[in-house]
Scaffold this motif. Structure first.
Motif, PDB file in Angstrom:
ATOM      1  N   LEU A 114     -12.345   9.772 -24.667  1.00 32.23           N
ATOM      2  CA  LEU A 114     -11.610   9.731 -25.921  1.00 32.23           C
ATOM      3  C   LEU A 114     -11.394   8.262 -26.235  1.00 32.23           C
ATOM      4  O   LEU A 114     -10.965   7.489 -25.363  1.00 32.23           O
ATOM      5  N   PHE A 115     -11.711   7.848 -27.443  1.00 31.44           N
ATOM      6  CA  PHE A 115     -11.715   6.416 -27.750  1.00 31.44           C
ATOM      7  C   PHE A 115     -10.370   5.763 -27.441  1.00 31.44           C
ATOM      8  O   PHE A 115     -10.319   4.677 -26.852  1.00 31.44           O
TER       9      PHE A 115
ATOM     10  N   ALA B 231     -11.068  11.699 -14.662  1.00 25.24           N
ATOM     11  CA  ALA B 231     -12.343  11.997 -15.309  1.00 25.24           C
ATOM     12  C   ALA B 231     -12.978  13.251 -14.733  1.00 25.24           C
ATOM     13  O   ALA B 231     -12.913  13.504 -13.525  1.00 25.24           O
ATOM     14  N   LYS B 232     -13.607  14.023 -15.593  1.00 29.70           N
ATOM     15  CA  LYS B 232     -14.407  15.164 -15.172  1.00 29.70           C
ATOM     16  C   LYS B 232     -15.778  14.639 -14.763  1.00 29.70           C
ATOM     17  O   LYS B 232     -16.429  13.892 -15.500  1.00 29.70           O
TER      18      LYS B 232
ATOM     19  N   HIS C 148     -17.710  -6.097 -40.267  1.00 24.10           N
ATOM     20  CA  HIS C 148     -17.929  -4.724 -40.721  1.00 24.10           C
ATOM     21  C   HIS C 148     -17.333  -3.779 -39.681  1.00 24.10           C
ATOM     22  O   HIS C 148     -17.973  -3.415 -38.708  1.00 24.10           O
ATOM     23  N   LEU C 149     -16.089  -3.377 -39.907  1.00 23.79           N
ATOM     24  CA  LEU C 149     -15.401  -2.512 -38.954  1.00 23.79           C
ATOM     25  C   LEU C 149     -15.969  -1.097 -39.044  1.00 23.79           C
ATOM     26  O   LEU C 149     -16.031  -0.507 -40.110  1.00 23.79           O
ATOM     27  N   LEU C 150     -16.423  -0.559 -37.905  1.00 23.80           N
ATOM     28  CA  LEU C 150     -16.985   0.784 -37.880  1.00 23.80           C
ATOM     29  C   LEU C 150     -15.886   1.829 -37.810  1.00 23.80           C
ATOM     30  O   LEU C 150     -14.780   1.569 -37.327  1.00 23.80           O
ATOM     31  N   TRP C 151     -16.206   3.034 -38.285  1.00 29.21           N
ATOM     32  CA  TRP C 151     -15.252   4.138 -38.255  1.00 29.21           C
ATOM     33  C   TRP C 151     -14.934   4.495 -36.810  1.00 29.21           C
ATOM     34  O   TRP C 151     -15.826   4.744 -36.020  1.00 29.21           O
ATOM     35  N   LYS C 152     -13.644   4.548 -36.483  1.00 26.36           N
ATOM     36  CA  LYS C 152     -13.236   4.819 -35.105  1.00 26.36           C
ATOM     37  C   LYS C 152     -13.598   6.248 -34.718  1.00 26.36           C
ATOM     38  O   LYS C 152     -13.189   7.203 -35.376  1.00 26.36           O
ATOM     39  N   PRO C 153     -14.362   6.428 -33.636  1.00 25.36           N
ATOM     40  CA  PRO C 153     -14.782   7.780 -33.247  1.00 25.36           C
ATOM     41  C   PRO C 153     -13.721   8.484 -32.415  1.00 25.36           C
ATOM     42  O   PRO C 153     -12.841   7.844 -31.825  1.00 25.36           O
TER      43      PRO C 153
ATOM     44  N   VAL D 153     -21.342  15.344 -21.086  1.00 27.79           N
ATOM     45  CA  VAL D 153     -20.252  14.403 -20.801  1.00 27.79           C
ATOM     46  C   VAL D 153     -19.339  14.259 -22.011  1.00 27.79           C
ATOM     47  O   VAL D 153     -18.125  14.064 -21.863  1.00 27.79           O
ATOM     48  N   VAL D 154     -19.890  14.378 -23.212  1.00 25.74           N
ATOM     49  CA  VAL D 154     -19.057  14.299 -24.422  1.00 25.74           C
ATOM     50  C   VAL D 154     -18.099  15.487 -24.487  1.00 25.74           C
ATOM     51  O   VAL D 154     -16.895  15.313 -24.747  1.00 25.74           O
ATOM     52  N   MET D 155     -18.611  16.684 -24.259  1.00 29.64           N
ATOM     53  CA  MET D 155     -17.755  17.871 -24.309  1.00 29.64           C
ATOM     54  C   MET D 155     -16.694  17.819 -23.213  1.00 29.64           C
ATOM     55  O   MET D 155     -15.539  18.214 -23.429  1.00 29.64           O
ATOM     56  N   ALA D 156     -17.068  17.317 -22.030  1.00 27.83           N
ATOM     57  CA  ALA D 156     -16.094  17.192 -20.943  1.00 27.83           C
ATOM     58  C   ALA D 156     -15.034  16.146 -21.274  1.00 27.83           C
ATOM     59  O   ALA D 156     -13.847  16.319 -20.944  1.00 27.83           O
ATOM     60  N   ALA D 157     -15.434  15.076 -21.936  1.00 22.58           N
ATOM     61  CA  ALA D 157     -14.473  14.035 -22.318  1.00 22.58           C
ATOM     62  C   ALA D 157     -13.490  14.548 -23.365  1.00 22.58           C
ATOM     63  O   ALA D 157     -12.302  14.188 -23.351  1.00 22.58           O
ATOM     64  N   LYS D 158     -13.967  15.370 -24.290  1.00 21.77           N
ATOM     65  CA  LYS D 158     -13.063  15.936 -25.303  1.00 21.77           C
ATOM     66  C   LYS D 158     -11.987  16.795 -24.647  1.00 21.77           C
ATOM     67  O   LYS D 158     -10.845  16.845 -25.111  1.00 21.77           O
ATOM     68  N   GLU D 159     -12.345  17.455 -23.549  1.00 24.44           N
ATOM     69  CA  GLU D 159     -11.393  18.335 -22.868  1.00 24.44           C
ATOM     70  C   GLU D 159     -10.506  17.583 -21.880  1.00 24.44           C
ATOM     71  O   GLU D 159      -9.298  17.855 -21.782  1.00 24.44           O
ATOM     72  N   HIS D 160     -11.079  16.622 -21.150  1.00 27.66           N
ATOM     73  CA  HIS D 160     -10.346  15.962 -20.061  1.00 27.66           C
ATOM     74  C   HIS D 160      -9.950  14.512 -20.377  1.00 27.66           C
ATOM     75  O   HIS D 160      -9.202  13.910 -19.603  1.00 27.66           O
TER      76      HIS D 160
END
Length: 331
Positions: A134-135, A168-169, A60-65, A86-93
């Motif tokens: 970012l995945f 990494a931030k 069952h392949l999950l949707w790639k985030p 950390v999620v918001m920082a990862a989206k930016e950096h």
């Protein structure tokens, strides 16, 4: 617990896969996929990431985030706020991780067991979890990692820097990110959980004036010791306010009524607790207060009522819900 996380992948050792599936089923956890881990930390994380990208690894392949969060079970008290940061920082950096100040100086020993050198503590930080990426960045980093990286490395942020040139931030974490490492830490963790669970009490009364007055006087009496909130209504499953309270994971209730044996109404509350997302890992406490304000009240309670209450308490105790009864007679 954090609604905006779409999928949760739990990576466990092969011998614990069935145990983990049993826990997930028992407590009704949703959006959870169990994955068999590897022999090291990095190999286990890589296995978890493959569920989003490799059909042959999962039926069952999950949707790639867009962003994936990596966290470890030995830091159980992480708050939503630091996860969001950390999620918001990862989206930016592209990558981000929580850090904490070092509480001890790091030293290196020479081959003879004597001090070689020490690090200037103010310049360094302890790397904590959660970390977010970012995945595509973290997955590519793991794909390029050598066997040496996967067998001996421990830092995910380093892989993102080494193979994807992603700096990494670093996000300042909170004290609740401490790690359960030694046996003594289990006792500290249990104390923290019990302390948090006991900080809130809801007092539920019906709309009758005398009962409501008792219900709303309790918060005034107890507010210096504990957080108490009072609501006036019924223990009905259709009461949306009560449903919201239960979904907010309250573990303590005082129900004030003028019925000698209000078991049926209390059963509705028990049913709501069982069907809610509140994990019954720790006891829920229900204190049933019967306020007798009749003209001809006596200091006795019918044996039939008493037997019913005791039987009800025994049954709910099996569900980790503790029921106590209190009779108050007022003239």
């Amino acid at each position: 617990r954090i609604s905006w996380i779409s999928d949760i992948v739990v990576v466990v050792s092969p011998e614990n896969v069935e145990t983990m599936k049993t826990i997930i089923e028992k407590y009704g956890h949703k959006r959870v996929t169990v994955v068999e881990g590897g022999i090291t930390r990095h190999r286990s994380i890589f296995n978890g990431l493959k569920v989003f990208a490799e059909n042959e690894f999962s039926s069952h392949l999950l949707w790639k985030p867009e962003v994936v969060i990596i966290h470890d079970a030995v830091r159980p008290f992480v708050e939503e706020d630091i996860v969001s940061k950390v999620v918001m920082a990862a989206k930016e950096h592209g990558a981000a991780g929580a850090i904490r100040p070092l509480v001890s100086t790091v030293i290196a020993s020479a081959a003879d067991g004597c001090l070689d050198h020490s690090l200037e503590r103010a310049r360094y930080r302890a790397s904590e979890m959660p970390q977010a990426f970012l995945f595509d960045i973290i997955y590519e980093a793991y794909q390029q990692s050598t066997d040496y990286d996967l067998d001996y490395g421990t830092e995910c942020l380093h892989l993102a820097l080494k193979y994807c040139k992603t700096n990494a931030k670093l996000v300042e974490g909170t004290a609740d990110l401490w790690k359960v490492t030694y046996k003594r830490d289990l006792y500290a963790a249990e104390s923290i959980i019990k302390d948090n669970l006991s900080q809130k009490v809801y007092v539920i009364t019906n709309v009758r004036e005398t009962l409501a007055q008792v219900g709303f006087l309790l918060p005034e009496s107890l507010k210096s010791q504990i957080k108490v909130e009072a609501i006036s209504g019924s223990l009905s499953k259709s009461d949306s306010h009560l449903q919201n309270i239960i979904s907010g994971q309250c573990y303590n209730f005082v129900c004030v009524n003028d019925k000698r044996c209000a078991i049926q109404e209390t059963q509705e509350l028990v049913d709501m607790l069982e069907k809610s997302n509140i994990p019954l890992l720790y006891p829920v406490v229900l204190i049933l207060v019967h306020l007798d304000i009749s003209e001809n009240n006596s200091f006795s309670i019918g044996m039939e009522d008493l037997t019913t209450i005791k039987k009800f308490a025994r049954e709910t105790k099996k569900k980790n819900i503790l029921v106590y009864g209190l009779l108050i007679q007022y003239k």
